[in-house]
Motif scaffolding. Structure first.
Motif, short mmCIF file in Angstrom:
data_model
loop_
_atom_site.label_atom_id
_atom_site.label_comp_id
_atom_site.label_asym_id
_atom_site.label_seq_id
_atom_site.Cartn_x
_atom_site.Cartn_y
_atom_site.Cartn_z
N ASP A 39 13.19 2.39 3.29
CA ASP A 39 14.25 2.81 4.20
C ASP A 39 15.20 1.68 4.58
OD1 ASP A 39 12.50 1.35 5.68
OD2 ASP A 39 12.04 2.91 7.15
N ARG A 47 3.93 3.69 0.01
CA ARG A 47 4.55 5.02 -0.06
C ARG A 47 4.05 5.73 -1.31
NH1 ARG A 47 6.53 5.91 4.82
NH2 ARG A 47 7.80 7.60 3.96
N PRO A 69 4.04 13.38 5.84
CA PRO A 69 5.02 13.17 6.91
C PRO A 69 4.46 13.06 8.32
CG PRO A 69 5.02 15.46 6.26
CD PRO A 69 4.09 14.75 5.31
N ASP A 70 3.17 13.23 8.53
CA ASP A 70 2.65 13.13 9.90
C ASP A 70 2.80 11.72 10.45
OD1 ASP A 70 1.87 15.71 10.22
OD2 ASP A 70 -0.19 15.39 9.60
N PRO A 71 3.21 11.57 11.72
CA PRO A 71 3.22 10.24 12.35
C PRO A 71 1.80 9.69 12.44
CG PRO A 71 4.44 11.84 13.67
CD PRO A 71 3.70 12.61 12.63
N CYS A 88 7.50 15.61 10.78
CA CYS A 88 8.41 14.64 10.19
C CYS A 88 9.32 15.24 9.12
CB CYS A 88 7.63 13.48 9.57
SG CYS A 88 6.82 12.40 10.76
N GLY A 91 12.63 14.06 9.96
CA GLY A 91 12.72 12.68 10.39
C GLY A 91 12.99 12.49 11.87
N CYS A 96 8.40 8.88 12.98
CA CYS A 96 8.87 9.20 11.63
C CYS A 96 10.11 8.36 11.32
CB CYS A 96 9.24 10.68 11.51
SG CYS A 96 7.92 11.79 12.00
N ASP A 97 10.18 7.88 10.09
CA ASP A 97 11.33 7.05 9.73
C ASP A 97 12.13 7.62 8.56
OD1 ASP A 97 9.40 4.44 8.00
OD2 ASP A 97 9.48 6.62 7.77
N TYR A 100 11.38 14.40 4.90
CA TYR A 100 10.35 14.69 3.90
C TYR A 100 10.79 15.89 3.08
CZ TYR A 100 5.93 16.34 1.92
OH TYR A 100 4.96 16.76 1.08
N HIS A 102 11.88 12.39 0.75
CA HIS A 102 12.98 11.45 0.88
C HIS A 102 13.42 11.02 -0.51
CE1 HIS A 102 15.40 8.08 2.12
NE2 HIS A 102 14.55 7.18 1.63
#
Length: 339
Positions: A39, A47, A69-71, A88, A91, A96-97, A100, A102
Motif C-alpha cells: 500500500d 500478503r 480482510p479481517d482486522p 474490510c 477498507g 484495515c488498510d 478486498y 486489492h
C-alpha cells in the motif's frame, strides 16, 4: 468476489450481444505469499497474492492482493469474538488498510523488443508481433536475494518476490509473439527479467531452492520447440554474492536441446506443462536434480493429424554455467524407452 481484467474487457460487448463463444479469464490462477509493501507506506508485510493469466482469453497477467480482510485483534486471540468479516471489504473498518480484493497491477507488454514486426508495419499491424503472447503460462512466485546497504557500510541480504512466467502462446504457431521469458516484481509490477528465447514460451516454470538457504536459485522452464532452460541465481552468502544479486543477476542457459534431430524425425516438441524436479543423486553435500516433462500441444488436444509424436523426457541437470565447455544435453545423451 469477482474481477474482470483489462485484458478481456474488449470482449464483454461481444460476449453479451455476439453469437460466437468468447474466451475470457481462461487461465489457471496461482496463489502464494509475498513479503511486500502493498500500500505504499514503506512497510512490508506478508500478503497473499493471486496471479491470473488469460490463456486463450488474452495477453495479460493480473495480480490481486487477496489477504484475509479481517482486522487483526490484539487481545484474547485464544477466544476470538464473532468474526468481523466482511469488515474490510471496502477498507473503511478500523484496522484495515486496503479494499478486498486489492489490485496490485495488471501486466501487459505491447513492445516489439525482438524487432520481428515487418518493416513498414505500424500500430495494429504489429499486434501479432507483440512481445507478450497469449498467457498460458501459470506463474510461480520466487524469493530472490538482493544485497542492500544497511547504513553502516555493510552489505546485508534482503529479498524481492518475483512472478516468473513464459511469454505466451502464438495461436498461429509462427513464433511471432510470446518469444520471451519474464520476471515481474510482485510489489511493483515492474519487469525485472525479460529474456529473449526465440520461439514462443507458453509453458509454466517451476522454482527450486537447491541449497535450502531460503532463496530460490533455479527457475526451470521449457519452450515450444523441445528446449529446457535454467535461470540460475548466485548464492547470496557466497564469495560473489554481494556483487551479483537481485532479479537481474540470473544466468540463463539451455539444459536440454531437443530442437534438432528429434524435431526433424518426430515433429516439434511443445512444452506447456511445468517441469517436475526430482533429486536423483547425492554426493554427501548436495543433490543433483533431474527435470521430468512431457511434450504436447494443449491448444490442439485430440489432433492426431499433425504427424507429431510427442515424448516424455527425464533430463539430468548436471551442467554449470559454462556453455562452451558443457553444452546442453541433446537426444544423443538420452536413453530411449518405448512402452
Amino acid at each position: 468476489f469477482s474481477w474482470v481484467p483489462q485484458a478481456v474487457m474488449d470482449r464483454l460487448h461481444r460476449m453479451t450481444y455476439g453469437t460466437e463463444h468468447q474466451y475470457m479469464a481462461d487461465g489457471t490462477i496461482t496463489t502464494g505469499d509475498a513479503f511486500i509493501d502493498h500500500d505504499g507506506d514503506s512497510t512490508a508485510e506478508w500478503r497473499t497474492v493471486a496471479l491470473a493469466p488469460m490463456r486463450r482469453g488474452g495477453r495479460g497477467l493480473t495480480a490481486l492482493d487477496i489477504t484475509t480482510p479481517d482486522p487483526i485483534l490484539e487481545a484474547n486471540d485464544w477466544t476470538p469474538p464473532v468474526s468481523t468479516f466482511p469488515g474490510c471489504l471496502n477498507g473503511s473498518a478500523s484496522g484495515c488498510d486496503a479494499v478486498y480484493p486489492h489490485l496490485l497491477w495488471e501486466f501487459s507488454d505491447t513492445l516489439d523488443a525482438d524487432g520481428n514486426c515487418p518493416s513498414g508495419f505500424t500500430g495494429a499491424q504489429c499486434e501479432p508481433y507483440w512481445d507478450l503472447g497469449w498467457t498460458w503460462s501459470e506463474p510461480v512466485i520466487a524469493r530472490i536475494a538482493v544485497y542492500a546497504e544497511d547504513g553502516s557500510g555493510n552489505q546485508v541480504p534482503e529479498d524481492t518476490y518475483v512472478a516468473f512466467f513464459g511469454g505466451g502462446w502464438d495461436p498461429d504457431n509462427l513464433d511471432r509473439t510470446g518469444l520471451h521469458f519474464y520476471g515481474v516484481e510482485i510489489e511493483t509490477g515492474a519487469t525485472v527479467v525479460k529474456e529473449l528465447i526465440g520461439v514462443s514460451v507458453p509453458g509454466s516454470p517451476t522454482v527450486l531452492d537447491s541449497d535450502a538457504d531460503g532463496f530460490h536459485d533455479r527457475i526451470y522452464f521449457g519452450d515450444s520447440n523441445g528446449k529446457i532452460y535454467r535461470l540460475q541465481y548466485p548464492k547470496p552468502f557466497g564469495p560473489d554474492g554481494a556483487d551479483a544479486t537481485g532479479a537481474d543477476a540470473g544466468i540463463l542457459r539451455t539444459i536440454f536441446d531437443g530442437s534438432g534431430a528429434l524435431t526433424t524425425t518426430y515433429g516439434r516438441q511443445f512444452f506447456v506443462a511445468a517441469p517436475t524436479i526430482v533429486p536423483v543423486l547425492f554426493d554427501g553435500s548436495g543433490y543433483t536434480y533431474a527435470l521430468v516433462i512431457g511434450a504436447g500441444d494443449r491448444a490442439n488436444l485430440g489432433d492426431e493429424t499433425d504427424g507429431i509424436t510427442n515424448h516424455f523426457f527425464a533430463v539430468l541437470d548436471d551442467l554449470d554455467n559454462d556453455t562452451t565447455t558443457n553444452p546442453a544435453h541433446t537426444v544423443d545423451d538420452l536413453v530411449a524407452r518405448s512402452y
